[in-house]
Design a protein around this motif. Sequence first.
Motif, PDB file in Angstrom:
ATOM      1  N   ALA A 374      12.536  36.651  44.491  1.00 54.48           N
ATOM      2  CA  ALA A 374      12.249  35.303  43.996  1.00 54.48           C
ATOM      3  C   ALA A 374      11.097  35.411  43.010  1.00 54.48           C
ATOM      4  O   ALA A 374       9.953  35.670  43.404  1.00 54.48           O
ATOM      5  N   GLY A 375      11.375  35.263  41.719  1.00 54.58           N
ATOM      6  CA  GLY A 375      10.319  35.270  40.722  1.00 54.58           C
ATOM      7  C   GLY A 375       9.471  34.013  40.830  1.00 54.58           C
ATOM      8  O   GLY A 375       9.875  33.000  41.410  1.00 54.58           O
ATOM      9  N   PHE A 376       8.280  34.080  40.242  1.00 53.46           N
ATOM     10  CA  PHE A 376       7.365  32.946  40.391  1.00 53.46           C
ATOM     11  C   PHE A 376       7.854  31.696  39.668  1.00 53.46           C
ATOM     12  O   PHE A 376       7.511  30.579  40.062  1.00 53.46           O
ATOM     13  N   GLN A 377       8.652  31.855  38.611  1.00 55.13           N
ATOM     14  CA  GLN A 377       9.212  30.669  37.978  1.00 55.13           C
ATOM     15  C   GLN A 377      10.097  29.901  38.952  1.00 55.13           C
ATOM     16  O   GLN A 377      10.037  28.673  39.048  1.00 55.13           O
ATOM     17  N   SER A 378      10.919  30.631  39.715  1.00 54.19           N
ATOM     18  CA  SER A 378      11.812  29.956  40.658  1.00 54.19           C
ATOM     19  C   SER A 378      11.028  29.285  41.785  1.00 54.19           C
ATOM     20  O   SER A 378      11.429  28.219  42.287  1.00 54.19           O
ATOM     21  N   LEU A 379       9.900  29.860  42.196  1.00 56.12           N
ATOM     22  CA  LEU A 379       9.111  29.257  43.268  1.00 56.12           C
ATOM     23  C   LEU A 379       8.340  28.038  42.765  1.00 56.12           C
ATOM     24  O   LEU A 379       8.205  27.043  43.496  1.00 56.12           O
ATOM     25  N   VAL A 380       7.832  28.099  41.533  1.00 56.92           N
ATOM     26  CA  VAL A 380       7.226  26.900  40.949  1.00 56.92           C
ATOM     27  C   VAL A 380       8.262  25.786  40.885  1.00 56.92           C
ATOM     28  O   VAL A 380       7.991  24.630  41.245  1.00 56.92           O
ATOM     29  N   ASN A 381       9.476  26.134  40.465  1.00 53.34           N
ATOM     30  CA  ASN A 381      10.547  25.137  40.392  1.00 53.34           C
ATOM     31  C   ASN A 381      10.860  24.550  41.767  1.00 53.34           C
ATOM     32  O   ASN A 381      11.111  23.341  41.901  1.00 53.34           O
ATOM     33  N   ALA A 382      10.887  25.412  42.799  1.00 55.06           N
ATOM     34  CA  ALA A 382      11.193  24.941  44.152  1.00 55.06           C
ATOM     35  C   ALA A 382      10.149  23.943  44.630  1.00 55.06           C
ATOM     36  O   ALA A 382      10.477  22.929  45.258  1.00 55.06           O
ATOM     37  N   VAL A 383       8.875  24.231  44.353  1.00 52.08           N
ATOM     38  CA  VAL A 383       7.804  23.312  44.745  1.00 52.08           C
ATOM     39  C   VAL A 383       7.945  21.983  44.013  1.00 52.08           C
ATOM     40  O   VAL A 383       7.904  20.906  44.620  1.00 52.08           O
ATOM     41  N   ARG A 384       8.131  22.036  42.710  1.00 49.35           N
ATOM     42  CA  ARG A 384       8.180  20.802  41.933  1.00 49.35           C
ATOM     43  C   ARG A 384       9.443  19.982  42.227  1.00 49.35           C
ATOM     44  O   ARG A 384       9.430  18.742  42.104  1.00 49.35           O
ATOM     45  N   ALA A 385      10.523  20.641  42.638  1.00 48.48           N
ATOM     46  CA  ALA A 385      11.755  19.912  42.958  1.00 48.48           C
ATOM     47  C   ALA A 385      11.572  18.963  44.133  1.00 48.48           C
ATOM     48  O   ALA A 385      12.329  17.992  44.284  1.00 48.48           O
ATOM     49  N   THR A 386      10.581  19.203  44.968  1.00 39.38           N
ATOM     50  CA  THR A 386      10.316  18.318  46.106  1.00 39.38           C
ATOM     51  C   THR A 386       9.548  17.069  45.695  1.00 39.38           C
ATOM     52  O   THR A 386       9.412  16.133  46.491  1.00 39.38           O
ATOM     53  N   GLY A 387       9.014  17.082  44.483  1.00 41.32           N
ATOM     54  CA  GLY A 387       8.147  15.995  44.054  1.00 41.32           C
ATOM     55  C   GLY A 387       6.679  16.279  44.284  1.00 41.32           C
ATOM     56  O   GLY A 387       5.817  15.447  43.964  1.00 41.32           O
ATOM     57  N   ALA A 388       6.346  17.457  44.838  1.00 43.13           N
ATOM     58  CA  ALA A 388       4.954  17.819  45.095  1.00 43.13           C
ATOM     59  C   ALA A 388       4.222  18.066  43.775  1.00 43.13           C
ATOM     60  O   ALA A 388       4.741  18.741  42.885  1.00 43.13           O
ATOM     61  N   THR A 389       3.023  17.520  43.655  1.00 48.18           N
ATOM     62  CA  THR A 389       2.226  17.666  42.440  1.00 48.18           C
ATOM     63  C   THR A 389       0.996  18.535  42.649  1.00 48.18           C
ATOM     64  O   THR A 389       0.122  18.606  41.782  1.00 48.18           O
ATOM     65  N   ASN A 390       0.906  19.222  43.784  1.00 48.16           N
ATOM     66  CA  ASN A 390      -0.271  20.023  44.138  1.00 48.16           C
ATOM     67  C   ASN A 390      -0.531  21.114  43.108  1.00 48.16           C
ATOM     68  O   ASN A 390       0.384  21.620  42.460  1.00 48.16           O
ATOM     69  N   ILE A 391      -1.802  21.527  42.996  1.00 49.61           N
ATOM     70  CA  ILE A 391      -2.151  22.692  42.204  1.00 49.61           C
ATOM     71  C   ILE A 391      -1.461  23.915  42.790  1.00 49.61           C
ATOM     72  O   ILE A 391      -1.402  24.088  44.009  1.00 49.61           O
ATOM     73  N   ILE A 392      -0.939  24.782  41.936  1.00 52.81           N
ATOM     74  CA  ILE A 392      -0.284  26.025  42.351  1.00 52.81           C
ATOM     75  C   ILE A 392      -1.069  27.215  41.789  1.00 52.81           C
ATOM     76  O   ILE A 392      -1.336  27.270  40.589  1.00 52.81           O
ATOM     77  N   MET A 393      -1.425  28.146  42.659  1.00 50.98           N
ATOM     78  CA  MET A 393      -2.106  29.375  42.263  1.00 50.98           C
ATOM     79  C   MET A 393      -1.112  30.530  42.211  1.00 50.98           C
ATOM     80  O   MET A 393      -0.223  30.634  43.065  1.00 50.98           O
ATOM     81  N   LEU A 394      -1.285  31.427  41.223  1.00 47.65           N
ATOM     82  CA  LEU A 394      -0.398  32.573  41.044  1.00 47.65           C
ATOM     83  C   LEU A 394      -1.230  33.839  40.853  1.00 47.65           C
ATOM     84  O   LEU A 394      -1.991  33.939  39.884  1.00 47.65           O
ATOM     85  N   GLY A 395      -1.087  34.803  41.758  1.00 49.04           N
ATOM     86  CA  GLY A 395      -1.760  36.082  41.620  1.00 49.04           C
ATOM     87  C   GLY A 395      -0.985  37.007  40.700  1.00 49.04           C
ATOM     88  O   GLY A 395       0.233  36.885  40.554  1.00 49.04           O
ATOM     89  N   GLY A 396      -1.677  37.957  40.060  1.00 53.54           N
ATOM     90  CA  GLY A 396      -1.039  38.872  39.125  1.00 53.54           C
ATOM     91  C   GLY A 396      -0.523  40.129  39.760  1.00 53.54           C
ATOM     92  O   GLY A 396      -0.234  40.168  40.964  1.00 53.54           O
ATOM     93  N   LEU A 397      -0.393  41.201  38.985  1.00 57.66           N
ATOM     94  CA  LEU A 397       0.105  42.483  39.475  1.00 57.66           C
ATOM     95  C   LEU A 397      -1.008  43.261  40.177  1.00 57.66           C
ATOM     96  O   LEU A 397      -2.141  42.805  40.281  1.00 57.66           O
ATOM     97  N   ALA A 398      -0.649  44.471  40.637  1.00 58.66           N
ATOM     98  CA  ALA A 398      -1.617  45.395  41.261  1.00 58.66           C
ATOM     99  C   ALA A 398      -2.381  44.721  42.390  1.00 58.66           C
ATOM    100  O   ALA A 398      -3.598  44.762  42.455  1.00 58.66           O
ATOM    101  N   TYR A 399      -1.641  44.085  43.291  1.00 59.51           N
ATOM    102  CA  TYR A 399      -2.227  43.380  44.423  1.00 59.51           C
ATOM    103  C   TYR A 399      -3.143  42.256  43.956  1.00 59.51           C
ATOM    104  O   TYR A 399      -4.220  42.035  44.504  1.00 59.51           O
ATOM    105  N   SER A 400      -2.721  41.552  42.905  1.00 56.70           N
ATOM    106  CA  SER A 400      -3.436  40.420  42.308  1.00 56.70           C
ATOM    107  C   SER A 400      -4.725  40.837  41.607  1.00 56.70           C
ATOM    108  O   SER A 400      -5.547  39.980  41.264  1.00 56.70           O
ATOM    109  N   ASN A 401      -4.916  42.132  41.349  1.00 58.30           N
ATOM    110  CA  ASN A 401      -6.116  42.607  40.656  1.00 58.30           C
ATOM    111  C   ASN A 401      -5.925  42.721  39.150  1.00 58.30           C
ATOM    112  O   ASN A 401      -6.879  42.903  38.404  1.00 58.30           O
ATOM    113  N   ASP A 402      -4.660  42.619  38.671  1.00 57.48           N
ATOM    114  CA  ASP A 402      -4.340  42.783  37.252  1.00 57.48           C
ATOM    115  C   ASP A 402      -3.822  41.459  36.688  1.00 57.48           C
ATOM    116  O   ASP A 402      -2.758  40.987  37.063  1.00 57.48           O
TER     117      ASP A 402
END
Length: 516
Positions: A374-402
């Motif tokens: 599940a790529g992060f685009q699809s998960l952002v879409n899943a959250v927004r499809a519910t009508g939720a407007t919450n802030i969404i955080m996304l970590g990067g590569l290398a265990y979120s260090n990159d």
Amino acid sequence: MRRRGAILAALGLIAAGGLALGNTPAAQAAVACKVTYTASQWQGGMSANLSIQNLGDALSDWTLTFTFPDSGQKVTQGWSATWSQSGSAVTATAMDWNRSLPAGGSTSIGFNGSWSGSNPAPTGFTLNGVACDGSTPSQSPSASPSPSRSPSPSPSPSRSPSPSPSPSTSPSPSTSPSTGAAPKLKVSGNKIVNAVTGTPYRLLGVNRSGGEFMCVQGRGIWDGPVDNAAIDAMRTWNVRAVRVPLNEECWLGLSNIQSSYGGAAYQSEVKAYVDRLVAKGITPIVEMHWNYGQYTGNSSGCSDVHASCQKPMPDAQYAPQFWTGVANAFKGRDEVVFDLFNEPYPERATGGAASGWACWRDGGTCSGIPYQVAGFQSLVNAVRATGATNIIMLGGLAYSNDLSQWLQYKPTDSRNNLAAAWHVYNFNSCVSASCWDGQLAPVAAQVPLVAGEIGENTCSHGFIDQVMNWFDAKGLSYLGWTWNTWDCSTGPSLISDYNGTPTAFGAGLRARLLSS
């Protein structure tokens, strides 16, 4: 934190043949008890839970003993008690926080172990030297046990299953600051702001580990107390945000999770904890930490298909369902922040940064990852499809260090409400101010940047002081790993008890939060 399995293995490891440790049982107490033993096993290994029910007088201390029927059975790691073994005889003594056992009360303890030959259930359970046969005493002595001490959690790295929040397990700190409810938040430019006033708001606080591993290990839901008294202790540090790691399979209640720790029971616990944090003025950051999907490639944390370690990416089978459920639970509550996935490392599987970032955003079939991602685009879409407007955080590569290509691959968000998540420990790659200036500053210039985990494995705070200096100078957010009473010499643990006593590592974060 990606090395949870290694830390858990180190914590609570007890050598066979150790001396039994304990305190003198309460005098003149009529002891009667019942022990329920349940276990799961695999070739050469086992995990057991024991429920101790007190059928006699109240006890201010207890020691449980039993015997393994087979000489090849060994306790290798225990929780919620001090465990020792001599030959086939096993002893479990109470921790400070669960030493008091009232009449009719019960407590749960457990262990992981190894076996060879056969693995029959142990026999001969005794509590304070009295056989636990389920019978009640014929009479109770007139002298009552001495009053039990207030059960505060032990400084030792226990793993206490707490399926539901209990009444206050430690005194409320007298200096707990009064506060209103946590504010609703949104992204404005490159800042997180109060959604009502527009005032910039920094997420400064701690992680609260436990919800990601206790349930999948069959040991409970939380690691230690999560009640109002425990939150008040956080407030004495001026904590204003708490990141709450969750487990995909436990939230969804999949078949491998005990029903008492998964599905509706787990969701109810998470929602109740979030409610308590918000009421105390603390921003909850709910995050998917461990997920389904077998991965045995480069940097694999385990070979288990289940959500028992860090995987390189979320799975397409259950992750969208998880985030649909979480988003529905908290939509309309913009005081709650979503962190989509703990520490991605798809580049380790795909073999390079370009393929890793493409997998990160787009998911699908990613080279080297056997399950559908599940790529992060699809998960952002899943959250927004519910009508939720919450802030969404996304970590990067290398265990979120990159975060080097985070802006290039940033998903599209209909709410324009995304923040970049970054993790750093002294053993990561991007650990210098020059790396932060070159890699983080451009991201922070365009979107909010949150250091979701900061820590070091030195039991000191020299490294995170440098991180906090850089983030403070730019008005950015950070959260320390972790608000758990583990041994900071084996992992970054901020506290030695749940009253908020800092470890040598935690003292640095505490001082900085109090001055913020």
